[in-house]
Design an enzyme around this catalytic site. Sequence first.
Site, PDB file in Angstrom:
ATOM      1  N   ARG A  87       0.856  -1.178   0.000  1.00 29.65           N
ATOM      2  CA  ARG A  87       0.000   0.000   0.000  1.00 29.65           C
ATOM      3  C   ARG A  87       0.895   1.232   0.000  1.00 29.65           C
ATOM      4  O   ARG A  87       2.092   1.163   0.286  1.00 29.65           O
ATOM      5  CB  ARG A  87      -0.893   0.007   1.229  1.00 29.65           C
ATOM      6  CG  ARG A  87      -1.937  -1.098   1.274  1.00 29.65           C
ATOM      7  CD  ARG A  87      -2.573  -1.206   2.649  1.00 29.65           C
ATOM      8  NE  ARG A  87      -3.142   0.059   3.088  1.00 29.65           N
ATOM      9  CZ  ARG A  87      -3.386   0.362   4.362  1.00 29.65           C
ATOM     10  NH1 ARG A  87      -3.078  -0.481   5.324  1.00 29.65           N
ATOM     11  NH2 ARG A  87      -3.929   1.535   4.671  1.00 29.65           N
ATOM     12  N   SER A 101       0.599   4.028   1.930  1.00 27.02           N
ATOM     13  CA  SER A 101       0.695   4.837   3.141  1.00 27.02           C
ATOM     14  C   SER A 101       2.142   4.861   3.626  1.00 27.02           C
ATOM     15  O   SER A 101       2.909   3.934   3.362  1.00 27.02           O
ATOM     16  CB  SER A 101      -0.205   4.281   4.241  1.00 27.02           C
ATOM     17  OG  SER A 101       0.335   3.084   4.777  1.00 27.02           O
ATOM     18  N   LYS A 141      -2.851  -7.470  11.135  1.00 31.65           N
ATOM     19  CA  LYS A 141      -4.188  -7.179  11.673  1.00 31.65           C
ATOM     20  C   LYS A 141      -5.168  -6.810  10.567  1.00 31.65           C
ATOM     21  O   LYS A 141      -6.380  -6.819  10.775  1.00 31.65           O
ATOM     22  CB  LYS A 141      -4.127  -6.081  12.731  1.00 31.65           C
ATOM     23  CG  LYS A 141      -3.777  -4.711  12.232  1.00 31.65           C
ATOM     24  CD  LYS A 141      -3.700  -3.709  13.385  1.00 31.65           C
ATOM     25  CE  LYS A 141      -3.364  -2.308  12.913  1.00 31.65           C
ATOM     26  NZ  LYS A 141      -4.368  -1.715  12.050  1.00 31.65           N
ATOM     27  N   ASP A 142      -4.652  -6.508   9.346  1.00 32.94           N
ATOM     28  CA  ASP A 142      -5.514  -6.166   8.223  1.00 32.94           C
ATOM     29  C   ASP A 142      -5.859  -7.379   7.351  1.00 32.94           C
ATOM     30  O   ASP A 142      -6.655  -7.260   6.415  1.00 32.94           O
ATOM     31  CB  ASP A 142      -4.835  -5.124   7.322  1.00 32.94           C
ATOM     32  CG  ASP A 142      -4.664  -3.781   8.003  1.00 32.94           C
ATOM     33  OD1 ASP A 142      -5.466  -3.466   8.897  1.00 32.94           O
ATOM     34  OD2 ASP A 142      -3.726  -3.045   7.634  1.00 32.94           O
ATOM     35  N   ALA A 188     -11.291   5.341  14.635  1.00 32.75           N
ATOM     36  CA  ALA A 188     -12.058   4.626  13.618  1.00 32.75           C
ATOM     37  C   ALA A 188     -12.233   3.164  13.992  1.00 32.75           C
ATOM     38  O   ALA A 188     -12.906   2.409  13.295  1.00 32.75           O
ATOM     39  CB  ALA A 188     -11.354   4.726  12.261  1.00 32.75           C
ATOM     40  N   SER A 189     -11.603   2.762  15.090  1.00 31.59           N
ATOM     41  CA  SER A 189     -11.622   1.363  15.516  1.00 31.59           C
ATOM     42  C   SER A 189     -12.774   1.096  16.470  1.00 31.59           C
ATOM     43  O   SER A 189     -12.873   1.718  17.538  1.00 31.59           O
ATOM     44  CB  SER A 189     -10.287   1.039  16.200  1.00 31.59           C
ATOM     45  OG  SER A 189     -10.376  -0.143  16.974  1.00 31.59           O
ATOM     46  N   ARG A 234     -13.075  -1.563  18.204  1.00 32.48           N
ATOM     47  CA  ARG A 234     -12.464  -2.130  19.410  1.00 32.48           C
ATOM     48  C   ARG A 234     -12.037  -1.022  20.370  1.00 32.48           C
ATOM     49  O   ARG A 234     -12.382  -1.048  21.558  1.00 32.48           O
ATOM     50  CB  ARG A 234     -11.252  -2.996  19.046  1.00 32.48           C
ATOM     51  CG  ARG A 234     -10.447  -3.441  20.279  1.00 32.48           C
ATOM     52  CD  ARG A 234      -9.120  -4.068  19.896  1.00 32.48           C
ATOM     53  NE  ARG A 234      -8.234  -3.161  19.199  1.00 32.48           N
ATOM     54  CZ  ARG A 234      -7.383  -2.319  19.778  1.00 32.48           C
ATOM     55  NH1 ARG A 234      -7.337  -2.214  21.090  1.00 32.48           N
ATOM     56  NH2 ARG A 234      -6.585  -1.559  19.048  1.00 32.48           N
ATOM     57  N   ARG A 235     -11.280  -0.052  19.855  1.00 33.75           N
ATOM     58  CA  ARG A 235     -10.824   1.039  20.714  1.00 33.75           C
ATOM     59  C   ARG A 235     -12.007   1.853  21.246  1.00 33.75           C
ATOM     60  O   ARG A 235     -12.011   2.303  22.388  1.00 33.75           O
ATOM     61  CB  ARG A 235      -9.849   1.934  19.956  1.00 33.75           C
ATOM     62  CG  ARG A 235      -8.498   1.269  19.694  1.00 33.75           C
ATOM     63  CD  ARG A 235      -7.629   2.111  18.798  1.00 33.75           C
ATOM     64  NE  ARG A 235      -6.308   1.519  18.595  1.00 33.75           N
ATOM     65  CZ  ARG A 235      -5.611   1.635  17.480  1.00 33.75           C
ATOM     66  NH1 ARG A 235      -6.108   2.322  16.454  1.00 33.75           N
ATOM     67  NH2 ARG A 235      -4.422   1.073  17.380  1.00 33.75           N
ATOM     68  N   ARG A 242     -10.794   8.777  10.848  1.00 31.85           N
ATOM     69  CA  ARG A 242     -10.068   7.885   9.934  1.00 31.85           C
ATOM     70  C   ARG A 242      -8.857   8.598   9.338  1.00 31.85           C
ATOM     71  O   ARG A 242      -8.714   9.813   9.454  1.00 31.85           O
ATOM     72  CB  ARG A 242     -10.989   7.404   8.802  1.00 31.85           C
ATOM     73  CG  ARG A 242     -11.854   6.225   9.234  1.00 31.85           C
ATOM     74  CD  ARG A 242     -12.590   5.595   8.063  1.00 31.85           C
ATOM     75  NE  ARG A 242     -11.730   5.268   6.944  1.00 31.85           N
ATOM     76  CZ  ARG A 242     -10.904   4.219   6.890  1.00 31.85           C
ATOM     77  NH1 ARG A 242     -10.803   3.417   7.919  1.00 31.85           N
ATOM     78  NH2 ARG A 242     -10.185   3.985   5.823  1.00 31.85           N
ATOM     79  N   GLY A 243      -8.007   7.815   8.671  1.00 34.42           N
ATOM     80  CA  GLY A 243      -6.838   8.382   8.011  1.00 34.42           C
ATOM     81  C   GLY A 243      -5.548   7.794   8.548  1.00 34.42           C
ATOM     82  O   GLY A 243      -5.527   7.111   9.573  1.00 34.42           O
ATOM     83  N   ARG A 269      -4.368  11.898  11.031  1.00 37.65           N
ATOM     84  CA  ARG A 269      -4.977  11.935  12.369  1.00 37.65           C
ATOM     85  C   ARG A 269      -4.312  12.988  13.249  1.00 37.65           C
ATOM     86  O   ARG A 269      -4.989  13.688  14.008  1.00 37.65           O
ATOM     87  CB  ARG A 269      -4.899  10.551  13.009  1.00 37.65           C
ATOM     88  CG  ARG A 269      -5.707   9.513  12.239  1.00 37.65           C
ATOM     89  CD  ARG A 269      -5.843   8.232  12.993  1.00 37.65           C
ATOM     90  NE  ARG A 269      -6.149   7.120  12.100  1.00 37.65           N
ATOM     91  CZ  ARG A 269      -6.525   5.918  12.502  1.00 37.65           C
ATOM     92  NH1 ARG A 269      -6.651   5.681  13.791  1.00 37.65           N
ATOM     93  NH2 ARG A 269      -6.773   4.960  11.635  1.00 37.65           N
ATOM     94  N   CYS A 281     -14.436  -6.224  11.287  1.00 34.30           N
ATOM     95  CA  CYS A 281     -14.457  -4.880  11.879  1.00 34.30           C
ATOM     96  C   CYS A 281     -15.798  -4.536  12.491  1.00 34.30           C
ATOM     97  O   CYS A 281     -15.991  -3.427  12.955  1.00 34.30           O
ATOM     98  CB  CYS A 281     -14.097  -3.847  10.809  1.00 34.30           C
ATOM     99  SG  CYS A 281     -12.408  -3.980  10.210  1.00 34.30           S
TER     100      CYS A 281
END
Length: 315
Positions: free
Chosen positions: A10, A12, A87-88, A132-133, A135-136, A153-154, A159, A246
């Site tokens: 990717r 990023s 994790k993705d 954006a999580s 879980r968090r 997100r981002g 962020r 997710c």
Amino acid sequence: MQELLKIGSRGSPLALVQARLVQRLMGRAAGMDAGQYKAAFPIKVYTTTGDVLTGRLAVSGGKGLFVKELDEALASGEIDMAVHSMKDVPTTIDAAFEIPTILPREDVRDAFISLKYDALLDMPKGAILGTASLRRQAQAARLRPDLKIVLLRGNVGTRLAKLEQGVCEATFLASAGLTRLGQTEVIKDYISADDMLPAPAQGAVGVQIRAGHNQCAKYLAPLHCPQTHIAITAERALLKALDGSCRTPIAALAQIKGDALRLRAQALSPDGTLSYARDETVCLMDGPIKTAKALGYALGMSIKDEAGDTIKWDM
């Protein structure tokens, strides 16, 4: 030097750091200098569906959206390997692929980031926390139900910029990503795993190849970390048992000490009001990967049986 193997990544900043790490480690293991390994293992950059989404991943199809285009490039032969944050990666991958190499894991903890406050507990009632999580969000809501939680997100840079713009007053990021990016100075507090278990496989990087691609496997073999592989196998087996992507807040952390594997796991409702947790240790003397997989799956099914229909599971 003639191109040998193409690496897919990717675009990023964090993804590229991880791809370059794989490139460099393969080159060093093969005795190449920087010029040689950059030519031998060129990096091709892809924009994935997950990269361009603006809403929550759960609404659009989940974590597989971060690997879809790389899978297609790998299948077509455009690239020979794809570097992923584990994790993705969905818990079930296409039979045409394999992940022979898992790099040594970085710090698994979440990091608290804020321009105003030093820790989550320092935030005043009604303060805005962005993430954006799910879980968090669920874990933060359980610890601090008085906070307002908004979507954020981002990538890391995006962020941090949103914090400066006042979109929110604090956020969480993975310590592993900030460490790899060399940006740990932005961390105000490391969140203990006793307070917030991380996402399954957080901090782990894997390399996916076409099944049976022996040349790739040969170059990648020196990079593999068996202990990290065992740990994330347990965590991903738990996730698979819970049908998790997710849409359901799921956390897990497996740790090895000697011949013992300890797995801690948690599933929550999105608002944090419900929590189902497990903590079990097994011996790894006989078949560590098989044992890790069995432990993760058993704990996942145990949570699912207890929770019943109180939590919406992904199917």
